[in-house]
Design a protein around this motif. Sequence first.
Motif, PDB file in Angstrom:
ATOM      1  N   ASN A 195       0.914  -1.080   0.014  1.00  0.00           N
ATOM      2  CA  ASN A 195      -0.218   0.111   0.359  1.00  0.00           C
ATOM      3  C   ASN A 195       1.186   0.856  -0.282  1.00  0.00           C
ATOM      4  OD1 ASN A 195      -2.520  -1.139  -0.550  1.00  0.00           O
ATOM      5  ND2 ASN A 195      -2.459  -1.033   1.751  1.00  0.00           N
ATOM      6  N   LEU A 196       0.298   2.202  -0.502  1.00  0.00           N
ATOM      7  CA  LEU A 196       1.360   3.418  -0.990  1.00  0.00           C
ATOM      8  C   LEU A 196       0.860   4.671  -0.597  1.00  0.00           C
ATOM      9  CD1 LEU A 196       4.164   4.444  -2.529  1.00  0.00           C
ATOM     10  CD2 LEU A 196       2.965   4.502  -4.667  1.00  0.00           C
ATOM     11  N   VAL A 197       1.173   5.771  -0.442  1.00  0.00           N
ATOM     12  CA  VAL A 197       0.510   6.932   0.419  1.00  0.00           C
ATOM     13  C   VAL A 197       1.527   7.884  -0.556  1.00  0.00           C
ATOM     14  CG1 VAL A 197      -0.266   8.761   1.893  1.00  0.00           C
ATOM     15  CG2 VAL A 197      -0.561   5.611   2.045  1.00  0.00           C
ATOM     16  N   TYR A 198       0.683   8.688  -0.809  1.00  0.00           N
ATOM     17  CA  TYR A 198       1.359   9.467  -2.046  1.00  0.00           C
ATOM     18  C   TYR A 198       0.831  11.380  -0.915  1.00  0.00           C
ATOM     19  CZ  TYR A 198       2.396  13.503  -5.080  1.00  0.00           C
ATOM     20  OH  TYR A 198       3.077  14.561  -5.939  1.00  0.00           O
ATOM     21  N   VAL A 199       2.221  12.152  -0.094  1.00  0.00           N
ATOM     22  CA  VAL A 199       2.039  13.251   0.361  1.00  0.00           C
ATOM     23  C   VAL A 199       2.530  14.221   0.168  1.00  0.00           C
ATOM     24  CG1 VAL A 199       2.026  13.609   3.313  1.00  0.00           C
ATOM     25  CG2 VAL A 199       1.445  11.270   2.592  1.00  0.00           C
ATOM     26  N   TRP A 200       1.682  15.727   0.091  1.00  0.00           N
ATOM     27  CA  TRP A 200       2.031  16.898  -0.956  1.00  0.00           C
ATOM     28  C   TRP A 200       1.572  17.861  -0.037  1.00  0.00           C
ATOM     29  CZ3 TRP A 200       0.074  17.166  -6.510  1.00  0.00           C
ATOM     30  CH2 TRP A 200      -1.540  17.330  -6.348  1.00  0.00           C
ATOM     31  N   GLY A 205       2.604  -0.788 -11.060  1.00  0.00           N
ATOM     32  CA  GLY A 205       1.212  -1.597 -10.643  1.00  0.00           C
ATOM     33  C   GLY A 205       0.754  -2.741 -10.874  1.00  0.00           C
ATOM     34  N   GLU A 206       1.996  -3.569 -10.237  1.00  0.00           N
ATOM     35  CA  GLU A 206       2.045  -4.950  -9.957  1.00  0.00           C
ATOM     36  C   GLU A 206       2.831  -4.658  -8.237  1.00  0.00           C
ATOM     37  OE1 GLU A 206       4.195  -7.685 -12.666  1.00  0.00           O
ATOM     38  OE2 GLU A 206       1.809  -6.915 -14.365  1.00  0.00           O
ATOM     39  N   ALA A 207       3.955  -3.925  -7.996  1.00  0.00           N
ATOM     40  CA  ALA A 207       3.994  -3.813  -6.638  1.00  0.00           C
ATOM     41  C   ALA A 207       3.130  -3.089  -5.594  1.00  0.00           C
ATOM     42  CB  ALA A 207       5.326  -3.411  -6.308  1.00  0.00           C
ATOM     43  N   TYR A 208       2.649  -1.652  -6.125  1.00  0.00           N
ATOM     44  CA  TYR A 208       1.545  -1.263  -5.385  1.00  0.00           C
ATOM     45  C   TYR A 208       0.314  -0.812  -5.779  1.00  0.00           C
ATOM     46  CZ  TYR A 208       6.708   0.185  -4.588  1.00  0.00           C
ATOM     47  OH  TYR A 208       8.132  -0.104  -4.195  1.00  0.00           O
ATOM     48  N   ASN A 209      -0.365  -0.545  -4.952  1.00  0.00           N
ATOM     49  CA  ASN A 209      -1.578   0.196  -4.829  1.00  0.00           C
ATOM     50  C   ASN A 209      -1.412   1.311  -4.276  1.00  0.00           C
ATOM     51  OD1 ASN A 209      -3.402  -2.070  -5.940  1.00  0.00           O
ATOM     52  ND2 ASN A 209      -3.185  -3.048  -3.965  1.00  0.00           N
ATOM     53  N   LEU A 210      -1.872   2.469  -4.880  1.00  0.00           N
ATOM     54  CA  LEU A 210      -2.269   3.843  -4.572  1.00  0.00           C
ATOM     55  C   LEU A 210      -3.797   3.816  -3.491  1.00  0.00           C
ATOM     56  CD1 LEU A 210      -0.344   6.503  -4.229  1.00  0.00           C
ATOM     57  CD2 LEU A 210      -2.263   7.215  -6.283  1.00  0.00           C
ATOM     58  N   VAL A 211      -3.450   3.764  -2.203  1.00  0.00           N
ATOM     59  CA  VAL A 211      -4.087   3.853  -1.119  1.00  0.00           C
ATOM     60  C   VAL A 211      -5.035   5.263  -1.285  1.00  0.00           C
ATOM     61  CG1 VAL A 211      -3.799   1.887  -0.632  1.00  0.00           C
ATOM     62  CG2 VAL A 211      -3.121   3.060   0.868  1.00  0.00           C
ATOM     63  N   GLY A 212      -3.621   6.330  -1.292  1.00  0.00           N
ATOM     64  CA  GLY A 212      -4.367   7.604  -0.643  1.00  0.00           C
ATOM     65  C   GLY A 212      -2.958   8.355  -1.434  1.00  0.00           C
ATOM     66  N   VAL A 213      -3.600   9.955  -1.278  1.00  0.00           N
ATOM     67  CA  VAL A 213      -3.158  10.938  -1.462  1.00  0.00           C
ATOM     68  C   VAL A 213      -3.547  12.482  -0.788  1.00  0.00           C
ATOM     69  CG1 VAL A 213      -3.190  12.850  -3.286  1.00  0.00           C
ATOM     70  CG2 VAL A 213      -3.647  10.456  -4.227  1.00  0.00           C
ATOM     71  N   VAL A 214      -2.763  12.493   0.116  1.00  0.00           N
ATOM     72  CA  VAL A 214      -2.619  13.299   1.839  1.00  0.00           C
ATOM     73  C   VAL A 214      -2.101  14.301   1.306  1.00  0.00           C
ATOM     74  CG1 VAL A 214      -2.368  13.351   4.445  1.00  0.00           C
ATOM     75  CG2 VAL A 214      -2.591  11.265   3.158  1.00  0.00           C
ATOM     76  N   LEU A 239      -0.774  13.158  10.519  1.00  0.00           N
ATOM     77  CA  LEU A 239      -0.665  12.275   9.566  1.00  0.00           C
ATOM     78  C   LEU A 239      -0.681  10.479   9.818  1.00  0.00           C
ATOM     79  CD1 LEU A 239       0.417  11.791   6.429  1.00  0.00           C
ATOM     80  CD2 LEU A 239       2.418  13.135   7.657  1.00  0.00           C
ATOM     81  N   HIS A 240      -0.033  10.350  11.115  1.00  0.00           N
ATOM     82  CA  HIS A 240       0.538   8.666  11.434  1.00  0.00           C
ATOM     83  C   HIS A 240      -0.799   8.390  11.396  1.00  0.00           C
ATOM     84  CE1 HIS A 240       0.028   5.964  14.537  1.00  0.00           C
ATOM     85  NE2 HIS A 240       1.712   5.355  14.339  1.00  0.00           N
ATOM     86  N   ASP A 241      -2.065   8.981  12.055  1.00  0.00           N
ATOM     87  CA  ASP A 241      -3.001   8.038  12.195  1.00  0.00           C
ATOM     88  C   ASP A 241      -3.606   7.825  10.904  1.00  0.00           C
ATOM     89  OD1 ASP A 241      -3.288   7.898  14.902  1.00  0.00           O
ATOM     90  OD2 ASP A 241      -4.016   9.554  15.922  1.00  0.00           O
ATOM     91  N   THR A 242      -3.616   8.799  10.347  1.00  0.00           N
ATOM     92  CA  THR A 242      -4.243   8.484   8.927  1.00  0.00           C
ATOM     93  C   THR A 242      -3.367   7.788   7.722  1.00  0.00           C
ATOM     94  OG1 THR A 242      -4.505  10.996   8.397  1.00  0.00           O
ATOM     95  CG2 THR A 242      -4.672  10.449   6.764  1.00  0.00           C
ATOM     96  N   LEU A 243      -1.989   7.487   8.371  1.00  0.00           N
ATOM     97  CA  LEU A 243      -0.730   6.683   7.663  1.00  0.00           C
ATOM     98  C   LEU A 243      -1.363   5.294   8.137  1.00  0.00           C
ATOM     99  CD1 LEU A 243       2.683   8.197   7.503  1.00  0.00           C
ATOM    100  CD2 LEU A 243       0.291   7.831   5.280  1.00  0.00           C
ATOM    101  N   VAL A 244      -1.839   5.332   9.569  1.00  0.00           N
ATOM    102  CA  VAL A 244      -2.514   3.486   9.914  1.00  0.00           C
ATOM    103  C   VAL A 244      -3.317   3.280   9.388  1.00  0.00           C
ATOM    104  CG1 VAL A 244      -2.882   2.322  12.443  1.00  0.00           C
ATOM    105  CG2 VAL A 244      -0.923   3.636  11.870  1.00  0.00           C
ATOM    106  N   GLU A 245      -4.251   4.139   9.369  1.00  0.00           N
ATOM    107  CA  GLU A 245      -5.442   3.925   8.106  1.00  0.00           C
ATOM    108  C   GLU A 245      -6.107   3.220   7.549  1.00  0.00           C
ATOM    109  OE1 GLU A 245     -10.304   6.317   8.029  1.00  0.00           O
ATOM    110  OE2 GLU A 245      -8.502   7.084   9.483  1.00  0.00           O
ATOM    111  N   LEU A 246      -5.122   4.061   6.458  1.00  0.00           N
ATOM    112  CA  LEU A 246      -4.773   3.519   5.203  1.00  0.00           C
ATOM    113  C   LEU A 246      -4.035   2.594   5.098  1.00  0.00           C
ATOM    114  CD1 LEU A 246      -4.032   7.615   3.702  1.00  0.00           C
ATOM    115  CD2 LEU A 246      -6.160   6.140   3.266  1.00  0.00           C
ATOM    116  N   LYS A 247      -3.366   1.958   6.293  1.00  0.00           N
ATOM    117  CA  LYS A 247      -2.537   0.741   5.869  1.00  0.00           C
ATOM    118  C   LYS A 247      -1.150   1.044   5.362  1.00  0.00           C
ATOM    119  CE  LYS A 247      -6.470  -2.228   7.426  1.00  0.00           C
ATOM    120  NZ  LYS A 247      -7.080  -1.423   7.546  1.00  0.00           N
TER     121      LYS A 247
END
Length: 275
Positions: free
Chosen positions: A5-10, A50-59, A131-139
């Motif tokens: 699970n990949l999360v992008y933060v900007w 795309g076979e290695a990662y799922n983009l699960v959130g953009v924060v 931010l930590h809690d959001t990352l945890v929620e997004l796994k």
Amino acid sequence: MTKKNLVYVWSLRNAAADKAGQPVAYKDHERYMMSVLESLAGALNDTPLGEAYNLVGVVYDDDEQNPRDQQLVHDYGFAYKPGRQWLYPADLRVQGRLVNDLLLSVPSTYRRLPRGSAEHIAGKQDFERRLHDTLVELKADIVVLDGLLVILDELVRPGAPFAGRIMNIHPGITRIESPYERRGAYATWNALYGARGQTVVDWATKETRPSEPLYLTGASFHYVDNGIDSGEVFHDVLKTEIAPDDTILELRWNNFNNSLFPALHEGLALLAQKG
């Protein structure tokens, strides 16, 4: 291979400064300024990434109640609205989902408070907790920072749950031993001045001193620590040529397309192989 699970933060205000999602003047014509997020979405859709990662959130950390943030994102706003300019095509999808549906706000509201005050320090800690809690929620397994205009502390301290799992994609070479080293918020400007044979010694006054011209810059994909672009480099690319008469946006376009996009895509691929 199990997908991570990949999360992008900007920071939207950083992408807005780059005129992301807009045509920009380039020499005698125009070129489309693709955002890093749009490039990442394309790679996840169309390459083995795309076979290695799922983009699960953009924060994003921008603060809708902060007058400075309001000014900096004035042309875009804090969310897409029909008929208004946005940072990428409104219908952009990644792995079957609308990117706009992945957007999450974790505002760094502490930036409104006096720097160094007890309230500012407590507010920064609160931001990182949220931010930590959001990352945890997004796994989240892997977090990629791109143009996040805050320095993380608690989240990346040794022993913290996300230490070693937060990466930054930086528009400059960050290896301290490299003659092309360009850290910090002025990395692209430093590279441009460097191609003109100048080193800026004071950004407040733009005071410079002569230096040996350097006509290359690049990008680094590195682990995030408590410093400014000082984490261990995982992968970098040095393939952007600089012309002394480039504008800042011309150089940004070149660096994104020649070094930063490849550094991010290749770095994530190598990271997936590492396990």
